[in-house]
Write a protein that holds these residues in place. Sequence first.
Motif, PDB file in Angstrom:
ATOM      1  N   ALA A 447       0.901   1.663  12.164  1.00 20.26           N
ATOM      2  CA  ALA A 447      -0.295   0.911  11.773  1.00 20.26           C
ATOM      3  C   ALA A 447      -0.766   1.386  10.404  1.00 20.26           C
ATOM      4  N   SER A 448      -1.427   0.490   9.670  1.00 22.01           N
ATOM      5  CA  SER A 448      -1.946   0.856   8.341  1.00 22.01           C
ATOM      6  C   SER A 448      -3.385   1.346   8.485  1.00 22.01           C
ATOM      7  N   HIS A 449      -3.577   2.355   9.306  1.00 21.52           N
ATOM      8  CA  HIS A 449      -4.934   2.861   9.544  1.00 21.52           C
ATOM      9  C   HIS A 449      -5.224   4.055   8.643  1.00 21.52           C
ATOM     10  N   GLY A 450      -6.296   3.947   7.879  1.00 26.10           N
ATOM     11  CA  GLY A 450      -6.640   5.036   6.953  1.00 26.10           C
ATOM     12  C   GLY A 450      -5.913   4.846   5.627  1.00 26.10           C
ATOM     13  N   TRP A 451      -6.477   5.387   4.539  1.00 24.77           N
ATOM     14  CA  TRP A 451      -5.903   5.122   3.215  1.00 24.77           C
ATOM     15  C   TRP A 451      -4.534   5.783   3.027  1.00 24.77           C
ATOM     16  N   ARG A 452      -4.264   6.828   3.833  1.00 21.84           N
ATOM     17  CA  ARG A 452      -2.994   7.548   3.643  1.00 21.84           C
ATOM     18  C   ARG A 452      -1.808   6.821   4.272  1.00 21.84           C
ATOM     19  N   ALA A 453      -2.077   5.919   5.230  1.00 25.23           N
ATOM     20  CA  ALA A 453      -1.002   5.354   6.046  1.00 25.23           C
ATOM     21  C   ALA A 453       0.119   4.746   5.199  1.00 25.23           C
ATOM     22  N   SER A 454      -0.264   3.998   4.162  1.00 23.38           N
ATOM     23  CA  SER A 454       0.774   3.325   3.372  1.00 23.38           C
ATOM     24  C   SER A 454       1.639   4.333   2.628  1.00 23.38           C
ATOM     25  N   PHE A 455       1.044   5.484   2.298  1.00 25.73           N
ATOM     26  CA  PHE A 455       1.812   6.511   1.579  1.00 25.73           C
ATOM     27  C   PHE A 455       2.718   7.285   2.516  1.00 25.73           C
ATOM     28  N   LYS A 456       2.421   7.191   3.832  1.00 22.24           N
ATOM     29  CA  LYS A 456       3.227   7.956   4.796  1.00 22.24           C
ATOM     30  C   LYS A 456       4.452   7.184   5.264  1.00 22.24           C
ATOM     31  N   ARG A 457       4.499   5.889   4.982  1.00 20.95           N
ATOM     32  CA  ARG A 457       5.690   5.133   5.394  1.00 20.95           C
ATOM     33  C   ARG A 457       6.915   5.717   4.703  1.00 20.95           C
ATOM     34  N   PRO A 458       8.036   5.821   5.427  1.00 20.07           N
ATOM     35  CA  PRO A 458       9.221   6.344   4.753  1.00 20.07           C
ATOM     36  C   PRO A 458       9.670   5.425   3.617  1.00 20.07           C
ATOM     37  N   GLY A 459      10.145   6.013   2.544  1.00 15.99           N
ATOM     38  CA  GLY A 459      10.658   5.231   1.414  1.00 15.99           C
ATOM     39  C   GLY A 459      12.093   4.800   1.659  1.00 15.99           C
ATOM     40  N   SER A 460      12.738   4.257   0.645  1.00 23.64           N
ATOM     41  CA  SER A 460      14.095   3.716   0.820  1.00 23.64           C
ATOM     42  C   SER A 460      15.129   4.812   1.072  1.00 23.64           C
ATOM     43  N   ARG A 461      14.950   5.970   0.410  1.00 24.45           N
ATOM     44  CA  ARG A 461      15.902   7.065   0.645  1.00 24.45           C
ATOM     45  C   ARG A 461      15.368   7.908   1.806  1.00 24.45           C
ATOM     46  N   LEU A 469      16.727   3.489   4.264  1.00 32.04           N
ATOM     47  CA  LEU A 469      15.864   2.834   5.251  1.00 32.04           C
ATOM     48  C   LEU A 469      15.356   1.512   4.694  1.00 32.04           C
ATOM     49  N   ALA A 470      15.398   0.486   5.532  1.00 32.34           N
ATOM     50  CA  ALA A 470      14.893  -0.822   5.104  1.00 32.34           C
ATOM     51  C   ALA A 470      14.321  -1.538   6.305  1.00 32.34           C
ATOM     52  N   GLY A 471      13.171  -2.152   6.124  1.00 30.33           N
ATOM     53  CA  GLY A 471      12.567  -2.915   7.216  1.00 30.33           C
ATOM     54  C   GLY A 471      11.064  -2.763   7.227  1.00 30.33           C
ATOM     55  N   GLY A 472      10.437  -3.441   8.162  1.00 32.28           N
ATOM     56  CA  GLY A 472       8.989  -3.474   8.230  1.00 32.28           C
ATOM     57  C   GLY A 472       8.343  -2.140   8.543  1.00 32.28           C
ATOM     58  N   SER A 473       9.122  -1.190   9.100  1.00 34.13           N
ATOM     59  CA  SER A 473       8.529   0.117   9.397  1.00 34.13           C
ATOM     60  C   SER A 473       8.639   1.054   8.195  1.00 34.13           C
ATOM     61  N   ALA A 474       9.394   0.641   7.181  1.00 34.61           N
ATOM     62  CA  ALA A 474       9.540   1.456   5.964  1.00 34.61           C
ATOM     63  C   ALA A 474       8.638   0.870   4.868  1.00 34.61           C
ATOM     64  N   HIS A 475       8.622   1.506   3.732  1.00 35.19           N
ATOM     65  CA  HIS A 475       7.864   1.026   2.580  1.00 35.19           C
ATOM     66  C   HIS A 475       8.498  -0.258   2.044  1.00 35.19           C
ATOM     67  N   PRO A 476       7.817  -1.301   1.595  1.00 29.30           N
ATOM     68  CA  PRO A 476       6.359  -1.361   1.463  1.00 29.30           C
ATOM     69  C   PRO A 476       5.637  -1.879   2.699  1.00 29.30           C
ATOM     70  N   GLY A 477       6.357  -2.144   3.808  1.00 30.06           N
ATOM     71  CA  GLY A 477       5.646  -2.501   5.015  1.00 30.06           C
ATOM     72  C   GLY A 477       6.127  -3.795   5.635  1.00 30.06           C
ATOM     73  N   PRO A 478       5.380  -4.272   6.643  1.00 31.37           N
ATOM     74  CA  PRO A 478       5.849  -5.404   7.430  1.00 31.37           C
ATOM     75  C   PRO A 478       5.532  -6.762   6.809  1.00 31.37           C
ATOM     76  N   GLY A 479       6.044  -7.781   7.494  1.00 36.07           N
ATOM     77  CA  GLY A 479       5.926  -9.150   6.989  1.00 36.07           C
ATOM     78  C   GLY A 479       7.262  -9.506   6.350  1.00 36.07           C
ATOM     79  N   VAL A 480       7.612 -10.767   6.418  1.00 31.07           N
ATOM     80  CA  VAL A 480       8.943 -11.196   5.956  1.00 31.07           C
ATOM     81  C   VAL A 480       9.187 -10.847   4.483  1.00 31.07           C
ATOM     82  N   PRO A 481       8.282 -11.198   3.549  1.00 37.95           N
ATOM     83  CA  PRO A 481       8.588 -10.869   2.147  1.00 37.95           C
ATOM     84  C   PRO A 481       8.581  -9.372   1.861  1.00 37.95           C
TER      85      PRO A 481
END
Length: 503
Positions: A447-461, A469-481
Amino acid sequence: MIGAGVAGLVAAMDLARQGFDVTVFERAATPGGKMRELQVAGRAMDAGPTVFTLRGVFEALFADAGETLSDHIKLIPANVLARHAWNSHEHLDLFADLKQSTDAIGTFAGSREAQGFVRFAAQARRVYSTLDASFMRASRPSTLELVRRLGVGRLADLWNIRPFVNLWRTTGQYFRDARLRQLFARYATYCGSSPFHSPATLMLVAHVEQAGVWYVEGGMHRLAVQLAAAAMRQGARFRYATEATRIQVKNGRVNAVQVAGGDLVEFDAVVCNSDTNALAAGLFGHDVVGGADATPPASRSLSAVTWNLVARTSGFELAHHSVFFSADYEAEFDDIFRRHRVPAAPTIYVCAQDRRDPDRADHGPTASSPADAAPMERLLCLVNAPPTGDSHLFPRTEIDACETRVFESLAKFGLMVHGRAGATVTTTPADFNRLFPATGGALYGPASHGWRASFKRPGSRSKIRGLYLAGGSAHPGPGVPMAATSGRLAAACIQADYASIAR
Ligand SMILES: Cc1cc2nc3c(=O)[nH]c(=O)nc-3n(C[C@H](O)[C@H](O)[C@H](O)COP(=O)(O)OP(=O)(O)OC[C@H]3O[C@@H](n4cnc5c(N)ncnc54)[C@H](O)[C@@H]3O)c2cc1C
């Protein structure tokens, strides 16, 4: 490649085009992952995403492959973005045209609220433009990287997008009308999150929708089919109904993938498009258990209960996208995230897949037809639910009771759903957990709860060499685009790290 979700398909297409020898293992029989299709009463219909936005992401992908998106997918711009209802007589449509939306809001709630909307839309656009290139299209979600890419001169912009204030509070600064607050705070759910815990930056989703929503001719699943076809044209191979069970690491780097049945296939690099929590949960073996941080159950995003059905409707003029709001939004998210139960009175989303804009010749069924003469139409109904599909069975009795509540509630809005054809297909968080392992049914990663959440998503490496890593659970997040963007980022990292082994 493990997984033919949208990110896996996009990464496969980019990598094959760049001359890499690409094999995609997909445990399902078809591509698309969450962008899946079901058959109800002999009719194919979408059971996953229905709101298609940011078409430019896919246009650029096809253009880079020397192709044209519109040769493969017909996109029809939606004039009505969504119809919103609070009861049988309070309805509000939002439109692709900002002025039309402003006028509609003015008529619905008065000129002060219309002005609030104009300010809100401008701020949402600012948030999007601040974060688009600096954050969403960077392969690593770090604050330092964000500041570096944005440039010191735009630090004030970063402050102005209010990452430390929650979306619910922020909507209160633009709207006094509780209904509008609810409508615009709902955009947090597009990232599987509660508006009461998400940063105000998620208002960028409102801008994404305002920038355009399209109907995909033939349904969203068609996009997945066309992405797979495009990847194959570039030389990628697909092995469907093939589950990857182990990723092998040798001499500190990934070197092979084992699939169910025993085959061990050697690779120089692997893109994992399953939920990143599957790595931490050990679903790919011990070698890669540290590839990404675990998502604790308390940090998971929303799940859903969905009903795919074919039926007649009457009494309420559905748009393609219609939202029926609950009376107490806070209680709804409290039920989900604190009490871990399907909300007693949920907000209900209905996608009437045969309907287009009312002013189009092919707009589809109308509620003005007498009940029994109304045509059969394909409906996807969805309510948000807790991501507890790995610890709670969501038994038939509970889901049947939930279905009764949902359709009784729709009737109170005036929408009668009757004369169902064939069997309704119900999908619960437990079903989503089976389809997308190690998620508990969470559909959007953490979940994108709190300002840190987006920074905690795993990056591509990932933390392991050769594993991406690729997909909605990784950076930049969910949604088709966004998932597609993560696929492109993973492919770009492999291109940078392995250019010498491309064909
Ligand atoms: C009901 C619903 C409604 C939604 N609505 C919208 C919407 O309107 N608009 C929008 O933009 N987004 C929406 N979303 C979100 C969007 O669908 C997802 O964010 C996006 O499709 C995720 O893509 P992904 O690349 O993460 O892959 P996923 O779709 O998660 O696919 C991952 C793939 O990996 C495969 N896999 C997993 N493990 C293995 C293994 N061991 N071996 C082989 N294969 C494996 C899975 O079978 C799956 O096919 C919705 C999602 C759902 C479920």
